[in-house]
Scaffold this active site. Structure first.
Site, PDB file in Angstrom:
ATOM      1  N   HIS A  72       0.831  -1.259   0.402  1.00  0.00           N
ATOM      2  CA  HIS A  72      -0.315   0.317  -0.081  1.00  0.00           C
ATOM      3  C   HIS A  72       0.633   1.231   0.150  1.00  0.00           C
ATOM      4  O   HIS A  72       0.174   2.442   0.791  1.00  0.00           O
ATOM      5  CB  HIS A  72      -0.964  -0.320   1.489  1.00  0.00           C
ATOM      6  CG  HIS A  72      -0.599   0.008   2.520  1.00  0.00           C
ATOM      7  ND1 HIS A  72       0.249  -1.075   3.225  1.00  0.00           N
ATOM      8  CD2 HIS A  72       0.026   1.889   3.206  1.00  0.00           C
ATOM      9  CE1 HIS A  72       1.106   0.188   4.376  1.00  0.00           C
ATOM     10  NE2 HIS A  72       1.074   0.872   4.569  1.00  0.00           N
TER      11      HIS A  72
HETATM   12  C1  UD1 Z   1      -2.086   5.190   5.639  1.00  0.00           C
HETATM   13  C2  UD1 Z   1      -1.052   6.250   6.188  1.00  0.00           C
HETATM   14  C3  UD1 Z   1       0.040   4.959   6.896  1.00  0.00           C
HETATM   15  C4  UD1 Z   1       0.133   3.422   7.023  1.00  0.00           C
HETATM   16  C5  UD1 Z   1      -1.214   2.856   6.171  1.00  0.00           C
HETATM   17  C6  UD1 Z   1      -1.615   2.333   7.011  1.00  0.00           C
HETATM   18  C7  UD1 Z   1      -0.401   8.635   6.310  1.00  0.00           C
HETATM   19  C8  UD1 Z   1      -0.228   9.097   5.342  1.00  0.00           C
HETATM   20  N1  UD1 Z   1      -0.360   7.298   5.484  1.00  0.00           N
HETATM   21  O1  UD1 Z   1      -2.303   4.834   4.296  1.00  0.00           O
HETATM   22  O2  UD1 Z   1       1.551   5.430   7.282  1.00  0.00           O
HETATM   23  O3  UD1 Z   1       0.724   2.677   6.984  1.00  0.00           O
HETATM   24  O4  UD1 Z   1      -2.583   4.174   6.449  1.00  0.00           O
HETATM   25  O5  UD1 Z   1      -2.704   1.583   6.345  1.00  0.00           O
HETATM   26  O6  UD1 Z   1      -1.241   9.061   6.917  1.00  0.00           O
HETATM   27  N2  UD1 Z   1      -9.444   3.833   2.066  1.00  0.00           N
HETATM   28  C9  UD1 Z   1     -10.251   3.489   1.785  1.00  0.00           C
HETATM   29  N3  UD1 Z   1     -11.166   3.248   2.691  1.00  0.00           N
HETATM   30  C10 UD1 Z   1     -10.622   3.918   4.274  1.00  0.00           C
HETATM   31  C11 UD1 Z   1      -8.916   4.161   4.549  1.00  0.00           C
HETATM   32  C12 UD1 Z   1      -8.550   4.392   2.561  1.00  0.00           C
HETATM   33  O7  UD1 Z   1     -11.332   3.542   0.759  1.00  0.00           O
HETATM   34  O8  UD1 Z   1     -10.969   3.148   5.350  1.00  0.00           O
HETATM   35  C13 UD1 Z   1      -8.750   4.540   0.791  1.00  0.00           C
HETATM   36  C14 UD1 Z   1      -8.981   5.822  -0.096  1.00  0.00           C
HETATM   37  O9  UD1 Z   1      -9.098   5.910  -1.597  1.00  0.00           O
HETATM   38  C15 UD1 Z   1      -7.953   6.862   0.658  1.00  0.00           C
HETATM   39  C16 UD1 Z   1      -6.600   5.876   0.004  1.00  0.00           C
HETATM   40  O10 UD1 Z   1      -7.153   4.379   0.671  1.00  0.00           O
HETATM   41  O11 UD1 Z   1      -7.407   8.118  -0.948  1.00  0.00           O
HETATM   42  C17 UD1 Z   1      -5.491   6.018   0.923  1.00  0.00           C
HETATM   43  O12 UD1 Z   1      -5.619   6.453   2.616  1.00  0.00           O
HETATM   44  P1  UD1 Z   1      -5.210   6.964   3.577  1.00  0.00           P
HETATM   45  O13 UD1 Z   1      -5.188   7.400   4.607  1.00  0.00           O
HETATM   46  O14 UD1 Z   1      -4.497   8.747   2.677  1.00  0.00           O
HETATM   47  O15 UD1 Z   1      -3.309   6.851   3.370  1.00  0.00           O
HETATM   48  P2  UD1 Z   1      -2.949   4.791   3.021  1.00  0.00           P
HETATM   49  O16 UD1 Z   1      -2.591   4.117   1.730  1.00  0.00           O
HETATM   50  O17 UD1 Z   1      -4.468   4.216   3.754  1.00  0.00           O
HETATM   51  N1  UDP Z   2      -3.874  -6.568   8.786  1.00  0.00           N
HETATM   52  C1  UDP Z   2      -4.435  -6.900   8.985  1.00  0.00           C
HETATM   53  N2  UDP Z   2      -5.829  -7.121   8.130  1.00  0.00           N
HETATM   54  C2  UDP Z   2      -5.150  -7.195   6.863  1.00  0.00           C
HETATM   55  C3  UDP Z   2      -3.964  -6.665   6.554  1.00  0.00           C
HETATM   56  C4  UDP Z   2      -2.839  -6.271   7.521  1.00  0.00           C
HETATM   57  O1  UDP Z   2      -5.544  -6.774  10.286  1.00  0.00           O
HETATM   58  O2  UDP Z   2      -5.570  -7.522   5.947  1.00  0.00           O
HETATM   59  C5  UDP Z   2      -2.784  -6.111   9.826  1.00  0.00           C
HETATM   60  C6  UDP Z   2      -1.573  -7.156  10.139  1.00  0.00           C
HETATM   61  O3  UDP Z   2      -1.496  -7.707  10.879  1.00  0.00           O
HETATM   62  C7  UDP Z   2      -0.593  -5.349  11.069  1.00  0.00           C
HETATM   63  C8  UDP Z   2      -1.063  -4.477  10.409  1.00  0.00           C
HETATM   64  O4  UDP Z   2      -3.050  -4.428   9.982  1.00  0.00           O
HETATM   65  O5  UDP Z   2      -1.377  -5.608  12.424  1.00  0.00           O
HETATM   66  C9  UDP Z   2      -1.157  -3.403   8.751  1.00  0.00           C
HETATM   67  O6  UDP Z   2      -1.499  -2.251   8.921  1.00  0.00           O
HETATM   68  P1  UDP Z   2      -0.858  -0.852   7.593  1.00  0.00           P
HETATM   69  O7  UDP Z   2       0.207  -2.201   6.713  1.00  0.00           O
HETATM   70  O8  UDP Z   2      -1.617  -1.084   6.453  1.00  0.00           O
HETATM   71  O9  UDP Z   2       0.078  -0.400   7.695  1.00  0.00           O
HETATM   72  P2  UDP Z   2       1.526  -0.411   8.023  1.00  0.00           P
HETATM   73  O10 UDP Z   2       2.341  -0.802   9.464  1.00  0.00           O
HETATM   74  O11 UDP Z   2       2.815  -0.589   7.071  1.00  0.00           O
HETATM   75  O12 UDP Z   2       1.585   1.003   8.421  1.00  0.00           O
END
Ligand code: UD1
Ligand code: UDP
Length: 371
Positions: free
Chosen positions: A205
Site C-alpha cells: 500500500h
Molecule cells: C495510511 C498512512 C500509512 C499507513 C497506512 C496503514 C499516512 C500518510 N499514511 O496510508 O502510513 O501505513 O495508512 O494502512 O498517514 N481508503 C478507503 N477506506 C479507508 C481508508 C482509505 O477506501 O478506510 C482509500 C481511499 O481511496 C484513500 C486511500 O485509501 O484515498 C488512502 O488512504 P490514506 O489514509 O490517505 O492513506 P493510506 O494509504 O491508507
Molecule cells: N492487517 C490486518 N488485515 C489485513 C492486513 C493487515 O489486520 O488485511 C494488520 C496487520 O496484522 C498489521 C497491520 O494491519 O497489524 C498493518 O497495517 P498496514 O500494513 O495497513 O500499515 P503499516 O503497518 O504499514 O503502517
C-alpha cells in the site's frame, strides 16, 4: 491523571489496543479520539470489535484527502476536544497523518505528547511517514523507543535522553494477546482453500509502490516471476488505496493472485502464521512476520525496521524480481522449522511499561484536586 488516546488508521488501532486495555484495567481516566482517517468497515470498525475496544469518545470523521487537507482537518477538529478534556498526556502511535496532527494539536496547547514507536527512521524523506515521525518525535515529552537503535537515533538528533524510554513495540502485546484466539476462531485457511505452508502472502500500500502505474506494474511483474518459478497461490488482502489505483490504471490481475478484501486481525494473524513467505511493504507486517517466525521479503528499498533484517528474518528487495527470487530461493531451500531468530520487537508487556512510566511521572491531578 487523564490520558487522551489518539488513533486514526488500522495499524494504530491494533497497536494502541493494548494501551487502551491497560488503561481500563488500571482504572486510569482516558478518552479515545478517532480521526477516522480510516473509515471503511474492514479498515476500522472490525478492529474495534475484534480487539474488544470501547467505541471512540470522539470521531472526527475526517476521511481521506490530500496530505495537508487531511492533517489540517484533524488539527482543527482536535483542538476544541483537547481544550475541553484537558488531558495530562496525549498518546499517539506510529507515523500517520493522524499522529502528526494529534501531536501538533496537543503540543500547541502545551499538553504533553507521548509517542509510541518513537525513533524509527527510514532516512527516506520522499516517504510522507518519515516527516511525520521526525516532527512527532521532536514535539514529544515521552519518546517510547522500540529498542536501543531508536534510542541512539533520538539521542543523536539532540533529544534529551531523559525523555527517551526503550520499551519495545506494542505490536508484540497485540500479537501475543491474540494468537491463541485467532488460532481457535479463524477459518480463513479453509475459507480460502489454502494449505498451511503452501501459499505466499502479499500486501502492498505504499504510495511509492502503488500510486505510480509503472511501479505497480513492476511489482506485479515480480509476482509473475515468483509464481512462474514456484507455482504457489499468492493470497493478497488488498488495501483500499491499492484497489483504487488498480481501478484507476485499469490494471487486470492474473488469476493465481487470490485477491481478497482487507481482512480482520484474527484472520490476518492466521494467514501470516501459515504463509510460506510474506511479501510486503507494510511496517507492522515486517514486525509481525519476524515475531511469528515467517520469512519476510520487504518490497521497499529501505526500512525503518532494520532489526528484522539484522536478526535474519527480513530482506529488502524493492521491486527487483531478481532479488526477490534470490531471497525466496534461499528460504524455500531451508527447513521452515529452522526459521528461528531473536525477537527485537518486545516481550508482549510493552503497554504496561508505557503506563508505568507515564503514571510514575505525571502527577495525579485528580487526587491533588481532591486533597
Ligand atoms: C495510511 C498512512 C500509512 C499507513 C497506512 C496503514 C499516512 C500518510 N499514511 O496510508 O502510513 O501505513 O495508512 O494502512 O498517514 N481508503 C478507503 N477506506 C479507508 C481508508 C482509505 O477506501 O478506510 C482509500 C481511499 O481511496 C484513500 C486511500 O485509501 O484515498 C488512502 O488512504 P490514506 O489514509 O490517505 O492513506 P493510506 O494509504 O491508507
Ligand atoms: N492487517 C490486518 N488485515 C489485513 C492486513 C493487515 O489486520 O488485511 C494488520 C496487520 O496484522 C498489521 C497491520 O494491519 O497489524 C498493518 O497495517 P498496514 O500494513 O495497513 O500499515 P503499516 O503497518 O504499514 O503502517
Amino acid at each position: 491523571m487523564k490520558i487522551g488516546i489518539i488513533v486514526g488508521t488500522r495499524p494504530e488501532i491494533i497497536k494502541m489496543a493494548p494501551v487502551i486495555r491497560e488503561c481500563k484495567k488500571r482504572g486510569i481516566a482516558y478518552f479515545i479520539i478517532h480521526s477516522n482517517q480510516h473509515y471503511s468497515q474492514e479498515m476500522d470498525s472490525i478492529f474495534f470489535k475484534e480487539l474488544e475496544l470501547p467505541a471512540p469518545d470522539y470521531n472526527l470523521g475526517v476521511g481521506s484527502g490530500l496530505h495537508s487537507n487531511q492533517t489540517g482537518n484533524i488539527l482543527i477538529e482536535m483542538e476544541p476536544i483537547l481544550l475541553q478534556e484537558k488531558p495530562d498526556v496525549v498518546l499517539v502511535q506510529g507515523d500517520t497523518n493522524t499522529v502528526l496532527a494529534g501531536a501538533l494539536a496537543a503540543s500547541k496547547l502545551d499538553i504533553k505528547v507521548g509517542h509510541i514507536e518513537a525513533g524509527l527512521r527510514s532516512y527516506d524523506r520522499t516517504m510522507p511517514e518519515e516527516t511525520n515521525r521526525i516532527l512527532t518525535d521532536h514535539m514529544s515529552e515521552y519518546l517510547f523507543a522500540v529498542g536501543p537503535n531508536q534510542h541512539a537515533i533520538l539521542a543523536k538528533e539532540g533529544i534529551d535522553s531523559d525523555k527517551i524510554f526503550t520499551v519495545g513495540n506494542t505490536v508484540s502485546d497485540s500479537l501475543f494477546q491474540h494468537l491463541d484466539i485467532s488460532a481457535s476462531t479463524s477459518t480463513i485457511l479453509a475459507d480460502l482453500d489454502v494449505t498451511s505452508g503452501e501459499f505466499f502472502l502479499v500486501t502492498a500500500h505504499r504510495a511509492s509502490n502503488v500510486d505510480i502505474p509503472a511501479n505497480l506494474l513492476e511489482l506485479l511483474a515480480l509476482f509473475d516471476k515468483l509464481h512462474a518459478k514456484y507455482s504457489q497461490t499468492i493470497v493478497w488482502p488488498i488495501h483500499p488505496r491499492t484497489q483504487s489505483k488498480l481501478k484507476e490504471f485499469s490494471i487486470e490481475l492474473p488469476s493465481y493472485l487470490k485477491l481478497i478484501p482487507p481482512i480482520g486481525y484474527l484472520d490476518f494473524i492466521q494467514l501470516q502464521k501459515h504463509a510460506q513467505l510474506i511479501l510486503t511493504d507494510s511496517g507492522g507486517i515486517q514486525e509481525e512476520a519476524c515475531l511469528l517466525g515467517v520469512p519476510c521479503i520487504t518490497l521497499r528499498e529501505n526500512t525503518e525496521r532494520p532489526e528484522s533484517i539484522e536478526v535474519g528474518a527480513n530482506v529488502l528487495v524493492g521491486r527487483d524480481a531478481v532479488k526477490a527470487l534470490a531471497a525466496a530461493d534461499k528460504w524455500l531451500a531451508s527447513d521452515a522449522a529452522s526459521f528461528s531468530w531473536s525477537n527485537p520487537f518486545g516481550d508482549g508487556h510493552v503497554a504496561e511499561t508505557i503506563l508505568d512510566i507515564i503514571t510514575n511521572s505525571v502527577p495525579n491531578t485528580l487526587e491533588e484536586e481532591i486533597i
